[in-house]
Design a protein around this motif. Structure first.
Motif, mmCIF file in Angstrom:
data_model
loop_
_atom_site.group_PDB
_atom_site.id
_atom_site.type_symbol
_atom_site.label_atom_id
_atom_site.label_comp_id
_atom_site.label_asym_id
_atom_site.label_seq_id
_atom_site.Cartn_x
_atom_site.Cartn_y
_atom_site.Cartn_z
ATOM 1 N N LYS A 103 41.920 15.850 28.520
ATOM 2 C CA LYS A 103 41.442 14.775 29.379
ATOM 3 C C LYS A 103 39.984 14.518 29.028
ATOM 4 O O LYS A 103 39.232 15.460 28.754
ATOM 5 N N MET A 118 34.913 4.573 32.782
ATOM 6 C CA MET A 118 36.378 4.593 32.743
ATOM 7 C C MET A 118 36.906 3.973 31.459
ATOM 8 O O MET A 118 37.848 4.488 30.847
ATOM 9 N N GLU A 119 36.282 2.888 31.049
ATOM 10 C CA GLU A 119 36.707 2.244 29.806
ATOM 11 C C GLU A 119 36.426 3.147 28.612
ATOM 12 O O GLU A 119 37.245 3.248 27.676
ATOM 13 N N ASN A 121 36.332 6.394 28.643
ATOM 14 C CA ASN A 121 37.355 7.449 28.657
ATOM 15 C C ASN A 121 38.601 7.004 27.902
ATOM 16 O O ASN A 121 39.171 7.756 27.098
ATOM 17 N N ARG A 122 39.025 5.770 28.170
ATOM 18 C CA ARG A 122 40.230 5.242 27.506
ATOM 19 C C ARG A 122 40.022 5.086 26.007
ATOM 20 O O ARG A 122 40.915 5.407 25.207
ATOM 21 N N GLN A 123 38.830 4.638 25.611
ATOM 22 C CA GLN A 123 38.575 4.435 24.184
ATOM 23 C C GLN A 123 38.575 5.766 23.424
ATOM 24 O O GLN A 123 39.206 5.886 22.373
ATOM 25 N N GLY A 125 39.840 8.652 24.524
ATOM 26 C CA GLY A 125 41.176 9.233 24.637
ATOM 27 C C GLY A 125 42.140 8.628 23.636
ATOM 28 O O GLY A 125 42.942 9.335 23.013
ATOM 29 N N GLY A 126 42.057 7.294 23.455
ATOM 30 C CA GLY A 126 42.921 6.634 22.473
ATOM 31 C C GLY A 126 42.640 7.124 21.058
ATOM 32 O O GLY A 126 43.569 7.311 20.258
ATOM 33 N N VAL A 136 47.770 13.314 26.729
ATOM 34 C CA VAL A 136 46.862 13.245 27.879
ATOM 35 C C VAL A 136 47.522 13.887 29.096
ATOM 36 O O VAL A 136 48.704 13.657 29.370
#
Length: 392
Positions: A103, A118-119, A121-123, A125-126, A136
Motif C-alpha cells: 500500500k 490521493m492521486e 498514491n494511485r500513480q 501504486g500503478g 494492492v
C-alpha cells in the motif's frame, strides 16, 4: 554518511511559542546519547534528521529508543522531489523482500508539489503494479510504503519504530525522587523523567540495620533509570540515629507515620539545597498503611513543597508491567531490606491523627537529628562505580 534517520516529535508539536526550546533540549539530549558515534543533526519545527554511518545504525536506533520527546524513529531514504526518483526508490524498497501485497501512503507537506496525495498514491501504486507481481491491499498489506513530500526533499520509508514519547528530560526543571529498593519508586522516577523532569535521588540508609547490598541495590536501580536521563545522582542519607530515636520514643503503630514525616522534612531540605522544584515518590493509594489518604494528609503536613506521585492511581500489576518494561523489576525484588521495612510494625496505623504525631515528635529533638542527617549526606555521582555482581 550513508544512512538517514527521521525523528518525529509527537507531543512536542502541541507546543507553540515554546516549541523551539523543547526541540533545542531534545537535540542536546540526542547529541549526548550519541556522543560515541559520528553523526550530523539537521532540525526544524516539524522534523529532525540524523545522518550516520550504516555500521552504527542499529546501535544508534537502540539509543534513540531511550530518549524522551521522540514519538517515532524512521530509517528513511531521501530523494529528489520528482516522480521518476520517487518511483525508482519505491520500486527498490518493495523488491527488497518477498512481499505479496503493498500500500502507498503519501503525505504532501509541500503544497507546491502539484499532484494531490490521493492521486499520487494511485500513480505510484500503478507504477508498482506494472513493474512487479505485487497486489494492492489497503487493509493489511505486507509492506506499507510511506512517502513524505517536504520542501527539503522527499522521504520514503517502510517502517516506523515507536519512540517512548513524553518531553525531553530537563524541560520542566528538576525533582527529588525518594528512591527505595522497592518496585514502585523506580517506576515513579521513570514516569517523572517522561514528563520532562530531571531527577536527583534520595535514599535513606540505616546501617547496621540496613546492609551494604541494600544500598548497592538502590544505586543499581538509579543506574537503570539513568539510561533515560544520564544526569541522575543519588544522595544517601545516614538515617540510623534518627530512626532509632523514633523507635525509642514513638508508639509502635505510629513509627512508620513519624518516620515518613521525618523523611519528608529531610527531602525538603535536600530539595532546597539542590534546587529541586518538587518531591517525587512511589506512593500508590492504599497499597500500605502509610499510603492511605489519611496517612498522606498527615505525612504531607510537614512540607510545603509539591509532592508528585506518578503511580498513585495505578494498581500493583500495572506498576510491575512498567518495571519489567524498563528493566528495574528483577533488581527491585532482590531480598535486601530498606529502612522502611526493618522496623515495620505488625499493625501500623492507617488513620493517623496529626495532633498525636506532633505530640510524639515533641518527645525528642528531631530538628537537630535532621540537620545531622542532611550535613552527613553522601552523594553518589558515578552510578557505575559500585559492584553489583554479588546482587544478581
Amino acid at each position: 554518511m550513508d544512512r538517514l534517520i527521521l525523528i518525529k516529535y509527537g507531543e512536542l508539536t502541541t507546543k507553540k511559542a515554546n516549541r523551539n526550546a523543547f526541540i533545542a533540549i531534545l537535540t542536546t539530549r540526542i547529541a549526548h546519547v550519541l556522543h560515541d558515534f559520528e553523526f550530523k543533526i539537521v532540525k526544524d519545527r516539524v522534523r529532525m534528521y540524523i545522518s550516520c554511518y550504516d555500521k552504527d545504525l542499529n546501535s544508534i536506533l537502540k539509543q534513540l529508543q531511550k530518549v524522551f520527546g521522540i514519538h517515532s524513529i524512521v530509517v528513511c531514504h531521501k530523494v529528489d522531489t520528482n516522480k521518476e526518483s520517487i518511483e525508482q526508490k519505491v520500486l527498490e524498497l518493495v523488491n527488497e523482500k518477498n512481499y505479496r501485497t503493498f500500500k502507498i501512503q503519501t503525505k504532501r507537506a509541500d503544497k507546491t508539489f502539484e499532484v494531490p496525495s490521493m492521486e499520487f498514491n494511485r500513480q505510484i501504486g500503478g507504477y508498482v503494479l506494472k513493474n512487479t507481481n505485487l497486489k494492492v491491499d489497503v487493509h493489511i498489506p505486507d509492506v506499507m510504503v510511506y512517502i513524505e513530500i517536504r520542501r527539503e526533499g522527499t522521504f520514503i520509508y517502510t517502517e516506523e519504530i515507536p519512540g517512548i514519547g513524553g518531553y525531553p528530560v530537563g524541560i520542566q526543571g528538576k525533582g527529588l525522587l525518594m528512591l527505595s529498593g522497592g518496585i514502585d519508586s523506580p517506576v515513579a522516577g521513570y514516569l517523572a523523567l517522561k514528563r520532562g523532569v530531571d531527577l536527583e535521588c534520595l535514599y535513606f540508609e540505616s546501617p547496621p540495620h540496613t546492609s551494604f547490598e541494600a544500598k548497592n541495590k538502590v544505586i543499581k536501580l538509579a543506574s537503570i533509570i539513568n539510561e533515560y536521563s544520564s544526569n541522575i545522582k543519588v544522595h544517601v542519607v545516614p538515617f540510623t540515629r534518627l530512626q532509632e530515636e523514633i523507635y525509642k520514643n514513638v508508639p509502635n503503630n505510629y513509627i512508620i507515620t513519624i518516620m515518613r514525616r521525618m523523611m519528608y522534612r529531610i527531602a525538603e531540605e535536600v530539595s532546597k539545597l539542590h534546587k529541586c522544584k518538587v518531591i517525587i515518590n512511589g506512593e500508590s493509594i492504599g497499597q500500605v498503611a502509610s499510603q492511605t489518604l489519611d496517612s498522606m494528609v498527615v505525612i504531607n503536613n510537614v512540607t510545603n513543597m509539591p509532592v508528585i506521585r506518578p503511580v498513585a492511581c495505578m494498581d500493583k500489576l500495572e506498576i510491575i508491567d512498567i518495571a519489567n518494561q524498563i528493566g528495574t523489576y528483577e533488581t527491585s525484588i532482590l531480598p535486601f531490606e530498606d529502612c522502611c521495612t526493618i522496623f515495620l510494625p505488625k499493625h501500623p496505623i492507617i488513620h493517623p491523627e496529626l495532633n498525636r504525631c506532633i505530640e510524639y515528635e515533641n518527645r525528642f529533638d528531631y530538628a537537630s537529628l535532621i540537620q545531622e542527617c542532611v550535613s552527613n549526606i553522601e552523594t553518589v555521582t558515578d552510578l557505575n562505580e559500585s559492584n553489583f555482581d554479588d546482587l544478581l
